[in-house]
Design a protein around this motif. Structure first.
Motif, PDB file in Angstrom:
ATOM      1  N   ILE A 174       0.837  -1.208   0.000  1.00 37.18           N
ATOM      2  CA  ILE A 174       0.000   0.000   0.000  1.00 37.18           C
ATOM      3  C   ILE A 174       0.872   1.257   0.000  1.00 37.18           C
ATOM      4  CG2 ILE A 174      -1.668   1.339   1.349  1.00 37.18           C
ATOM      5  CD1 ILE A 174      -2.821  -1.392   2.272  1.00 37.18           C
ATOM      6  N   LYS A 175       1.893   1.284   0.854  1.00 38.22           N
ATOM      7  CA  LYS A 175       2.809   2.422   0.907  1.00 38.22           C
ATOM      8  C   LYS A 175       3.513   2.602  -0.430  1.00 38.22           C
ATOM      9  CE  LYS A 175       6.896   4.072   3.330  1.00 38.22           C
ATOM     10  NZ  LYS A 175       7.933   3.751   4.312  1.00 38.22           N
ATOM     11  N   ASP A 176       3.951   1.511  -1.032  1.00 39.37           N
ATOM     12  CA  ASP A 176       4.623   1.548  -2.326  1.00 39.37           C
ATOM     13  C   ASP A 176       3.705   2.138  -3.397  1.00 39.37           C
ATOM     14  OD1 ASP A 176       6.729   1.006  -4.188  1.00 39.37           O
ATOM     15  OD2 ASP A 176       5.671  -0.812  -4.794  1.00 39.37           O
ATOM     16  N   VAL A 177       2.458   1.692  -3.429  1.00 37.05           N
ATOM     17  CA  VAL A 177       1.499   2.179  -4.423  1.00 37.05           C
ATOM     18  C   VAL A 177       1.244   3.672  -4.236  1.00 37.05           C
ATOM     19  CG1 VAL A 177      -0.916   2.040  -5.163  1.00 37.05           C
ATOM     20  CG2 VAL A 177       0.397  -0.053  -4.849  1.00 37.05           C
ATOM     21  N   VAL A 178       1.077   4.109  -3.009  1.00 35.46           N
ATOM     22  CA  VAL A 178       0.815   5.533  -2.752  1.00 35.46           C
ATOM     23  C   VAL A 178       1.999   6.393  -3.179  1.00 35.46           C
ATOM     24  CG1 VAL A 178       0.458   7.250  -0.929  1.00 35.46           C
ATOM     25  CG2 VAL A 178      -0.864   5.139  -0.922  1.00 35.46           C
ATOM     26  N   LEU A 179       3.199   6.026  -2.777  1.00 38.78           N
ATOM     27  CA  LEU A 179       4.372   6.831  -3.122  1.00 38.78           C
ATOM     28  C   LEU A 179       4.633   6.835  -4.623  1.00 38.78           C
ATOM     29  CD1 LEU A 179       6.772   5.898  -0.186  1.00 38.78           C
ATOM     30  CD2 LEU A 179       5.469   8.015  -0.519  1.00 38.78           C
ATOM     31  N   ARG A 180       4.471   5.679  -5.263  1.00 40.12           N
ATOM     32  CA  ARG A 180       4.685   5.616  -6.707  1.00 40.12           C
ATOM     33  C   ARG A 180       3.586   6.370  -7.456  1.00 40.12           C
ATOM     34  NH1 ARG A 180       6.687  -0.565  -7.680  1.00 40.12           N
ATOM     35  NH2 ARG A 180       7.437   0.181  -9.685  1.00 40.12           N
ATOM     36  N   SER A 181       2.381   6.397  -6.914  1.00 43.43           N
ATOM     37  CA  SER A 181       1.292   7.157  -7.536  1.00 43.43           C
ATOM     38  C   SER A 181       1.584   8.653  -7.493  1.00 43.43           C
ATOM     39  CB  SER A 181      -0.041   6.860  -6.850  1.00 43.43           C
ATOM     40  OG  SER A 181      -0.430   5.529  -7.065  1.00 43.43           O
ATOM     41  N   VAL A 182       2.139   9.114  -6.388  1.00 40.40           N
ATOM     42  CA  VAL A 182       2.520  10.525  -6.289  1.00 40.40           C
ATOM     43  C   VAL A 182       3.607  10.846  -7.321  1.00 40.40           C
ATOM     44  CG1 VAL A 182       3.632  12.259  -4.799  1.00 40.40           C
ATOM     45  CG2 VAL A 182       1.845  10.763  -3.881  1.00 40.40           C
ATOM     46  N   ALA A 183       4.598   9.968  -7.428  1.00 38.40           N
ATOM     47  CA  ALA A 183       5.664  10.184  -8.407  1.00 38.40           C
ATOM     48  C   ALA A 183       5.112  10.166  -9.832  1.00 38.40           C
ATOM     49  CB  ALA A 183       6.743   9.118  -8.243  1.00 38.40           C
ATOM     50  N   LEU A 184       4.197   9.243 -10.116  1.00 34.29           N
ATOM     51  CA  LEU A 184       3.583   9.179 -11.440  1.00 34.29           C
ATOM     52  C   LEU A 184       2.797  10.448 -11.730  1.00 34.29           C
ATOM     53  CD1 LEU A 184       2.875   7.616 -14.029  1.00 34.29           C
ATOM     54  CD2 LEU A 184       0.891   6.719 -12.798  1.00 34.29           C
ATOM     55  N   PHE A 185       2.054  10.920 -10.740  1.00 35.51           N
ATOM     56  CA  PHE A 185       1.296  12.165 -10.903  1.00 35.51           C
ATOM     57  C   PHE A 185       2.230  13.296 -11.320  1.00 35.51           C
ATOM     58  CE2 PHE A 185      -0.669  16.096  -9.677  1.00 35.51           C
ATOM     59  CZ  PHE A 185      -2.011  15.913  -9.978  1.00 35.51           C
ATOM     60  N   MET A 186       3.359  13.392 -10.654  1.00 35.96           N
ATOM     61  CA  MET A 186       4.308  14.458 -10.967  1.00 35.96           C
ATOM     62  C   MET A 186       4.885  14.295 -12.371  1.00 35.96           C
ATOM     63  SD  MET A 186       4.077  16.368  -8.394  1.00 35.96           S
ATOM     64  CE  MET A 186       5.390  17.504  -8.684  1.00 35.96           C
ATOM     65  N   THR A 187       5.224  13.077 -12.764  1.00 37.79           N
ATOM     66  CA  THR A 187       5.798  12.886 -14.098  1.00 37.79           C
ATOM     67  C   THR A 187       4.779  13.161 -15.198  1.00 37.79           C
ATOM     68  OG1 THR A 187       5.331  10.506 -14.185  1.00 37.79           O
ATOM     69  CG2 THR A 187       7.466  11.182 -13.289  1.00 37.79           C
ATOM     70  N   GLU A 196       5.016  -8.050  -7.556  1.00 38.90           N
ATOM     71  CA  GLU A 196       5.321  -8.207  -8.973  1.00 38.90           C
ATOM     72  C   GLU A 196       4.234  -7.574  -9.848  1.00 38.90           C
ATOM     73  OE1 GLU A 196       5.407 -10.842  -6.765  1.00 38.90           O
ATOM     74  OE2 GLU A 196       7.598 -10.779  -6.584  1.00 38.90           O
ATOM     75  N   GLU A 197       2.972  -7.713  -9.445  1.00 37.77           N
ATOM     76  CA  GLU A 197       1.877  -7.092 -10.188  1.00 37.77           C
ATOM     77  C   GLU A 197       1.962  -5.571 -10.108  1.00 37.77           C
ATOM     78  OE1 GLU A 197      -1.676 -10.407  -9.883  1.00 37.77           O
ATOM     79  OE2 GLU A 197      -1.225  -9.188  -8.106  1.00 37.77           O
ATOM     80  N   VAL A 198       2.263  -5.069  -8.932  1.00 38.86           N
ATOM     81  CA  VAL A 198       2.410  -3.625  -8.741  1.00 38.86           C
ATOM     82  C   VAL A 198       3.555  -3.105  -9.615  1.00 38.86           C
ATOM     83  CG1 VAL A 198       3.020  -1.808  -7.090  1.00 38.86           C
ATOM     84  CG2 VAL A 198       1.430  -3.623  -6.427  1.00 38.86           C
ATOM     85  N   ASP A 199       4.686  -3.800  -9.586  1.00 34.11           N
ATOM     86  CA  ASP A 199       5.829  -3.394 -10.401  1.00 34.11           C
ATOM     87  C   ASP A 199       5.468  -3.380 -11.882  1.00 34.11           C
ATOM     88  OD1 ASP A 199       7.408  -3.123  -8.153  1.00 34.11           O
ATOM     89  OD2 ASP A 199       8.372  -5.086  -8.382  1.00 34.11           O
ATOM     90  N   GLY A 200       4.761  -4.388 -12.346  1.00 32.22           N
ATOM     91  CA  GLY A 200       4.379  -4.467 -13.748  1.00 32.22           C
ATOM     92  C   GLY A 200       3.469  -3.326 -14.169  1.00 32.22           C
ATOM     93  N   VAL A 201       2.502  -3.000 -13.333  1.00 34.24           N
ATOM     94  CA  VAL A 201       1.570  -1.911 -13.649  1.00 34.24           C
ATOM     95  C   VAL A 201       2.314  -0.586 -13.718  1.00 34.24           C
ATOM     96  CG1 VAL A 201      -0.364  -0.561 -12.729  1.00 34.24           C
ATOM     97  CG2 VAL A 201      -0.487  -3.053 -12.757  1.00 34.24           C
ATOM     98  N   PHE A 202       3.187  -0.326 -12.764  1.00 34.63           N
ATOM     99  CA  PHE A 202       3.903   0.945 -12.774  1.00 34.63           C
ATOM    100  C   PHE A 202       4.939   1.017 -13.893  1.00 34.63           C
ATOM    101  CE2 PHE A 202       2.051   1.664  -8.590  1.00 34.63           C
ATOM    102  CZ  PHE A 202       1.781   3.018  -8.680  1.00 34.63           C
ATOM    103  N   LYS A 203       5.536  -0.112 -14.266  1.00 39.24           N
ATOM    104  CA  LYS A 203       6.470  -0.102 -15.398  1.00 39.24           C
ATOM    105  C   LYS A 203       5.739   0.258 -16.682  1.00 39.24           C
ATOM    106  CE  LYS A 203       9.973  -3.159 -13.590  1.00 39.24           C
ATOM    107  NZ  LYS A 203      10.617  -4.460 -13.662  1.00 39.24           N
TER     108      LYS A 203
END
Length: 84
Positions: A6-19, A67-74
């Motif tokens: 959950i923490k990983d998804v939230v932090l990566r979502s913030v980074a994605l929002f910025m990019t 692994e699913e989270v990593d794949g979606v964010f990649k």
């Protein structure tokens, strides 16, 4: 699903929002759209696609693995860079 994911998804979502949001500010300025509005739309679209893909992965088996989270964010990162 554990707290680490959950923490990983939230932090990566913030980074994605910025990019997604930062490049849209300049593009929106050329199109006559308010910078804040173009950034919010671009960022929200990127994050909503990721959340949709994560929900689909969760629906498959009721679990969300790292692994699913990593794949979606990649895939999202490739899309934000103009790739497929």
């Amino acid at each position: 699903m554990n707290l680490t994911i959950i923490k990983d998804v939230v932090l990566r979502s913030v980074a994605l929002f910025m990019t997604m949001a930062l490049p849209a500010i300049g593009a929106g300025a050329f199109a006559g759209v308010e910078p804040v509005q173009s950034a919010l739309i671009a960022g929200a679209l990127g994050v909503s696609k990721v959340i949709t893909d994560l929900a689909k992965a969760f629906l498959d088996d009721g679990k969300l693995t790292q692994e699913e989270v990593d794949g979606v964010f990649k895939r999202a990162t490739k899309r934000s860079e103009g790739g497929k």
